[in-house]
Motif scaffolding. Structure first.
Motif, mmCIF file in Angstrom:
data_model
loop_
_atom_site.group_PDB
_atom_site.id
_atom_site.type_symbol
_atom_site.label_atom_id
_atom_site.label_comp_id
_atom_site.label_asym_id
_atom_site.label_seq_id
_atom_site.Cartn_x
_atom_site.Cartn_y
_atom_site.Cartn_z
ATOM 1 N N ARG A 86 0.827 -1.210 0.000
ATOM 2 C CA ARG A 86 0.000 0.000 0.000
ATOM 3 C C ARG A 86 0.861 1.259 0.000
ATOM 4 O O ARG A 86 0.598 2.202 -0.735
ATOM 5 C CB ARG A 86 -0.925 -0.026 1.222
ATOM 6 N N ASP A 130 0.956 8.548 2.693
ATOM 7 C CA ASP A 130 0.042 7.790 3.530
ATOM 8 C C ASP A 130 -0.183 8.617 4.794
ATOM 9 O O ASP A 130 0.360 8.348 5.854
ATOM 10 C CB ASP A 130 0.637 6.421 3.846
ATOM 11 N N TRP A 149 -2.888 10.597 7.403
ATOM 12 C CA TRP A 149 -4.244 10.483 7.921
ATOM 13 C C TRP A 149 -4.478 11.521 9.002
ATOM 14 O O TRP A 149 -3.568 11.909 9.729
ATOM 15 C CB TRP A 149 -4.459 9.089 8.496
ATOM 16 N N MET A 157 -8.010 9.946 5.097
ATOM 17 C CA MET A 157 -6.741 10.099 4.395
ATOM 18 C C MET A 157 -6.716 11.477 3.754
ATOM 19 O O MET A 157 -7.633 11.848 3.022
ATOM 20 C CB MET A 157 -6.572 9.023 3.329
ATOM 21 N N TYR A 195 -10.038 11.389 1.719
ATOM 22 C CA TYR A 195 -10.611 10.103 1.338
ATOM 23 C C TYR A 195 -11.142 9.429 2.596
ATOM 24 O O TYR A 195 -10.404 9.223 3.566
ATOM 25 C CB TYR A 195 -9.570 9.216 0.656
ATOM 26 N N CYS A 204 -11.945 6.274 4.015
ATOM 27 C CA CYS A 204 -11.612 4.868 3.768
ATOM 28 C C CYS A 204 -12.768 3.947 4.138
ATOM 29 O O CYS A 204 -12.979 2.927 3.491
ATOM 30 C CB CYS A 204 -10.369 4.529 4.579
ATOM 31 N N ASP A 205 -13.521 4.301 5.177
ATOM 32 C CA ASP A 205 -14.614 3.439 5.627
ATOM 33 C C ASP A 205 -15.809 3.468 4.691
ATOM 34 O O ASP A 205 -16.496 2.480 4.526
ATOM 35 C CB ASP A 205 -15.043 3.823 7.039
ATOM 36 N N LEU A 260 -15.497 4.581 1.477
ATOM 37 C CA LEU A 260 -14.937 4.460 0.129
ATOM 38 C C LEU A 260 -15.358 5.628 -0.766
ATOM 39 O O LEU A 260 -15.789 5.426 -1.896
ATOM 40 C CB LEU A 260 -15.330 3.110 -0.496
ATOM 41 N N THR A 310 -7.761 -3.546 5.001
ATOM 42 C CA THR A 310 -8.304 -2.991 3.763
ATOM 43 C C THR A 310 -9.312 -1.908 4.130
ATOM 44 O O THR A 310 -9.904 -1.941 5.210
ATOM 45 C CB THR A 310 -9.024 -4.052 2.904
ATOM 46 N N CYS A 311 -9.479 -0.968 3.245
ATOM 47 C CA CYS A 311 -10.480 0.084 3.455
ATOM 48 C C CYS A 311 -11.873 -0.512 3.347
ATOM 49 O O CYS A 311 -12.060 -1.549 2.729
ATOM 50 C CB CYS A 311 -10.319 1.185 2.415
#
Length: 84
Positions: free
Chosen positions: A3, A14, A16, A35, A47, A49-50, A52, A78-79
């Motif tokens: 990733r 990366d 957050w 993110m 972004y 992630c949860d 999407l 994974t998101c």
């Protein structure tokens, strides 16, 4: 390619943060980590992630709290963990 390498290849760190309302410094989006993709035209591009999805927040109404670069993730992360 992991990733971290993928994000670097497409030009993102990366990075957050917990997003907060600038007026009262209270966490938004249930305090979930977002993110931080970058800044553009006076907005933060984020972004979720949860869920999407990508979103924009005006910089003047947004505080970035608890910023973390390259967070440790559990193996197999994974998101989309909150997506039903």
């Amino acid at each position: 390619m992991d990733r971290h390498e993928l994000l670097n290849a497409v030009g993102f760190q990366d990075q957050w943060a917990v997003i907060k309302n600038a007026e009262d410094d209270k966490p938004l989006y249930d305090g979930r980590w977002m993110m931080l993709l970058g800044e553009s035209d006076g907005t933060y591009v984020l972004y979720d992630c949860d869920k999407l999805e990508t979103l924009r927040r005006p910089m003047e109404t947004t505080n970035l709290g608890t910023i973390e670069l390259d967070p440790e993730r559990e193996k197999g992360f994974t998101c989309g963990g909150l997506v039903e």
